[in-house]
Design a protein around this motif. Structure first.
Motif, PDB file in Angstrom:
ATOM      1  N   ILE A   1       0.827  -1.199   0.000  1.00 58.74           N
ATOM      2  CA  ILE A   1       0.000   0.000   0.000  1.00 58.74           C
ATOM      3  C   ILE A   1       0.860   1.247   0.000  1.00 58.74           C
ATOM      4  O   ILE A   1       0.581   2.208  -0.710  1.00 58.74           O
ATOM      5  CB  ILE A   1      -0.943  -0.003   1.212  1.00 58.74           C
ATOM      6  CG1 ILE A   1      -1.834  -1.243   1.166  1.00 58.74           C
ATOM      7  CG2 ILE A   1      -1.775   1.261   1.261  1.00 58.74           C
ATOM      8  CD1 ILE A   1      -2.539  -1.523   2.466  1.00 58.74           C
TER       9      ILE A   1
ATOM     10  N   LEU B   1       7.529   4.093   2.775  1.00 56.44           N
ATOM     11  CA  LEU B   1       8.039   5.409   3.134  1.00 56.44           C
ATOM     12  C   LEU B   1       9.269   5.262   4.011  1.00 56.44           C
ATOM     13  O   LEU B   1       9.314   4.380   4.873  1.00 56.44           O
ATOM     14  CB  LEU B   1       6.982   6.211   3.903  1.00 56.44           C
ATOM     15  CG  LEU B   1       5.644   6.450   3.218  1.00 56.44           C
ATOM     16  CD1 LEU B   1       4.668   7.106   4.187  1.00 56.44           C
ATOM     17  CD2 LEU B   1       5.815   7.308   1.994  1.00 56.44           C
TER      18      LEU B   1
ATOM     19  N   ARG C   1       9.162   1.993   6.214  1.00 55.07           N
ATOM     20  CA  ARG C   1       7.904   1.428   6.691  1.00 55.07           C
ATOM     21  C   ARG C   1       7.042   1.038   5.497  1.00 55.07           C
ATOM     22  O   ARG C   1       6.736   1.877   4.638  1.00 55.07           O
ATOM     23  CB  ARG C   1       7.172   2.459   7.539  1.00 55.07           C
ATOM     24  CG  ARG C   1       5.807   2.021   8.063  1.00 55.07           C
ATOM     25  CD  ARG C   1       5.334   3.036   9.101  1.00 55.07           C
ATOM     26  NE  ARG C   1       3.966   2.810   9.536  1.00 55.07           N
ATOM     27  CZ  ARG C   1       2.918   3.459   9.036  1.00 55.07           C
ATOM     28  NH1 ARG C   1       3.065   4.346   8.098  1.00 55.07           N
ATOM     29  NH2 ARG C   1       1.704   3.194   9.498  1.00 55.07           N
TER      30      ARG C   1
ATOM     31  N   LEU D   1       3.449  -0.730   4.386  1.00 54.06           N
ATOM     32  CA  LEU D   1       2.119  -1.234   4.730  1.00 54.06           C
ATOM     33  C   LEU D   1       1.717  -2.245   3.655  1.00 54.06           C
ATOM     34  O   LEU D   1       1.741  -1.916   2.466  1.00 54.06           O
ATOM     35  CB  LEU D   1       1.106  -0.101   4.791  1.00 54.06           C
ATOM     36  CG  LEU D   1       1.349   0.995   5.821  1.00 54.06           C
ATOM     37  CD1 LEU D   1       0.210   2.008   5.785  1.00 54.06           C
ATOM     38  CD2 LEU D   1       1.484   0.411   7.215  1.00 54.06           C
TER      39      LEU D   1
END
Lengths: 132, 134
Positions: free
Chosen positions: B104, B107, B128, B130
């Motif tokens: 998704i 970053l 990070r 997702l």
């Protein structure tokens, strides 16, 4: 009654679980009729056995996955009057009836998935069916 | 394939051979990659992955943090910083193909450069991601 798994408290449309939900809340409301008079010694009383404005409200929030609620929210007003939505409780009880999607919000954060919240209220009486 | 393995593989595939001057991209120990010859530097090591559950009622998902180490023996921070900038260009807000998962967002969370052993510059950056199972 044993404790129940909240993840299995589901909102379904046309028998298909609305995807992406993280929290589903059910609230039942009703207002009694105040019959307090001067003769009640300052203690309020209500008409026995009578509630008005009985209603049910569902609050649903999660991560947008299938566009079902978005489609209803952004579509025609008539589409928000739902006749095929059911609620399944974790222990197998079910709730069905005519409902109205009254509120829908989507949020897109720069560092998170697209999320949504929705409010659905009852339109008339509902049917609660305990699991066998 | 678990998200731990799938994410490591995806990041490795994105970085390996993609940054000029980087000799190795490894997942194991730095010592094993270099064997004392010093020729494997500068190198990138894929470090720890922290996985946090992020499910919905209908989909299994995770929030992950992957730590990337950059080792340079150039004698200054400049080479390490340049490699971290190159990693940023390859990963930050880029679509990452992760086998078995939908990404998704990806970053960079943070980045820094530390003094390593024997005059090395040791860069550490965290990304990070997702994801949810597809």
């Amino acid at each position: 009654m044993a404790q129940q798994n909240g993840a299995a408290f589901l909102l379904k449309k046309n028998s298909v679980t609305v995807a992406g939900g993280r929290t589903l809340s059910l609230t039942v409301n009703g207002t009694p009729i105040n019959t307090t008079t001067k003769g009640d010694g300052g203690v309020q009383e209500y008409l026995a056995g009578v509630l008005t404005g009985i209603s049910l409200e569902l609050s649903f929030e999660g991560i947008e996955e299938d566009g079902v609620l978005r489609g209803l929210a952004l579509g025609a007003a008539s589409g928000k009057f739902l006749t095929d939505v059911t609620v399944e409780f974790p222990d197998g009880d079910t709730l069905s009836g005519d409902l109205i999607l009254t509120n829908y919000a989507e949020t897109g954060s720069y560092e998170d998935a697209q999320t949504f919240t929705a409010t659905i209220i009852s339109d008339g009486a509902w049917t609660y069916t305990p699991a066998v | 394939m678990t998200i731990n393995t799938a994410l490591r593989t995806a990041v490795f595939n994105a970085l390996d051979g993609s940054i000029a001057g980087v000799q190795r991209v490894v997942q194991g120990r730095v010592q094993d990659a270099d064997s004392g010859a010093g020729t494997a530097f500068p190198m990138i090591r894929i470090g720890a992955v922290v996985i946090t559950r992020r499910d919905t009622q209908t989909t299994n998902g995770e929030a992950t943090i992957i730590r990337l180490h950059t080792y340079s023996r150039s004698g200054s921070y400049a080479q390490c910083a340049a490699i971290q900038d190159a990693i940023y260009a390859l990963l930050h807000r880029q679509p990452l193909t992760i086998a078995g998962y939908a990404n998704i967002s990806l970053l960079r969370e943070d980045t820094t450069i530390l003094d390593g052993d024997e005059g090395q510059a040791h860069g550490v950056c965290e990304y990070r991601a997702l994801v949810h199972q597809s």
